[in-house]
Design an enzyme around this catalytic site. Structure first.
Site, PDB file in Angstrom:
ATOM      1  N   SER A   1     -13.239 -25.618 -19.535  1.00 46.85           N
ATOM      2  CA  SER A   1     -13.254 -26.951 -18.924  1.00 46.85           C
ATOM      3  C   SER A   1     -11.979 -27.217 -18.130  1.00 46.85           C
ATOM      4  O   SER A   1     -11.726 -28.339 -17.712  1.00 46.85           O
ATOM      5  CB  SER A   1     -13.407 -28.028 -20.007  1.00 46.85           C
ATOM      6  OG  SER A   1     -12.341 -27.950 -20.937  1.00 46.85           O
TER       7      SER A   1
ATOM      8  N   LYS B   1      -2.862 -19.308 -15.590  1.00 45.85           N
ATOM      9  CA  LYS B   1      -4.131 -18.682 -15.960  1.00 45.85           C
ATOM     10  C   LYS B   1      -4.626 -17.682 -14.926  1.00 45.85           C
ATOM     11  O   LYS B   1      -5.391 -16.769 -15.253  1.00 45.85           O
ATOM     12  CB  LYS B   1      -5.195 -19.758 -16.169  1.00 45.85           C
ATOM     13  CG  LYS B   1      -4.962 -20.668 -17.366  1.00 45.85           C
ATOM     14  CD  LYS B   1      -5.214 -19.954 -18.681  1.00 45.85           C
ATOM     15  CE  LYS B   1      -5.166 -20.915 -19.853  1.00 45.85           C
ATOM     16  NZ  LYS B   1      -5.518 -20.276 -21.131  1.00 45.85           N
TER      17      LYS B   1
END
Length: 199
Positions: free
Chosen positions: A92, A67
C-alpha cells in the site's frame, strides 16, 4: 542470475540471505538505475540530540524512497524467461511504486495488488510508473490471496515486500554504504553506530 524458484524468497536452504559477495553484486546490479544519495548532517538537530548525527537522504532517491533499491535488485536479478512474464507484489506504499518503476525500467509488466484503503497519492505513483493496480481487501490474507491468484493467471514472479533475499541484500548494501560514508567523515573509532531504515 535469477532465483531458482522464481520467487526471490530468502528461504530455501541457500545459506544467509546476504553476505559480502552478494552485497557487492547488488551494488553493481542496481548502480545504473538508482541515485547515489547524499549523507547530510544538521547542526540544529545535533544540538537537540547532544550528538553528531548523519542522515542518508533516501528521500532524494528515485520513486522517493529507498525501496527502489530492493525492487531494482530483485527485478534485475531475474533471468529473461522469468522477467518476460512480469512481476507481482502487494503493497500500500513505497514498495508498490518501487516495483512499478523498476519493472518499467526493465520493460516488463508489473501487477501491483493494493488494498482499498491505500492513500490516493500512493496509487497515483504506481499508475504513473505504469503499474497495473489490482484491488484487494485490507487484510494481509486478502493481499496474499489476490497476489497468488495473479501469479497463477499470469505466471508473474512475486517480488515480496520484505521476505526476499534480493531486497535484504540491497538493504545491507545501503547500510554498508552508509557505514563507509560515516567512516570517511569521522574517525572510525569514534563512530558508535548508525540507524538505517526498516524494510
Amino acid at each position: 542470475m535469477g532465483s531458482r524458484d522464481g520467487s526471490g524468497d530468502s528461504t530455501g536452504g541457500q545459506g544467509y540471505a546476504a553476505d559480502i559477495d552478494s552485497i557487492r553484486e547488488a551494488q553493481a546490479r542496481i548502480a545504473p538505475y538508482v541515485h547515489r544519495t547524499p549523507v547530510l548532517s544538521s547542526t540544529s538537530i545535533d544540538a537537540v540530540a547532544g550528538k553528531q548525527l548523519f542522515f542518508k537522504c533516501e528521500c532524494f532517491q528515485k520513486a522517493g524512497a529507498f525501496k527502489i533499491r530492493g525492487a531494482s535488485n530483485s527485478i534485475f536479478a531475474l533471468d529473461d524467461e522469468q522477467a518476460s512474464k512480469g512481476v507481482v507484489t502487494h503493497s500500500s506504499g513505497n514498495h508498490a511504486a518501487a516495483v512499478a518503476l523498476a519493472a518499467k525500467l526493465r520493460g516488463i509488466p508489473a501487477h501491483i495488488v493494493i488494498p482499498k484503503n491505500a492513500p490516493a497519492c500512493k496509487i497515483d505513483n504506481v499508475r504513473r510508473y505504469g503499474g497495473k493496480v489490482i484491488w484487494s481487501d485490507v487484510s494481509i490474507e486478502s493481499r496474499e490471496s489476490v497476489c497468488k491468484r495473479v501469479q497463477e493467471e499470469t505466471g508473474a514472479v512475486l517480488i515480496h515486500p520484505f521476505n526476499n533475499k534480493y531486497t535484504i541484500r540491497e538493504m545491507k548494501e545501503l547500510e554498508h554504504k552508509l557505514a563507509g560514508a560515516l567512516i570517511h567523515k569521522r574517525n572510525q573509532n569514534e563512530m558508535k553506530g548508525y540507524v538505517a531504515p526498516k524494510t
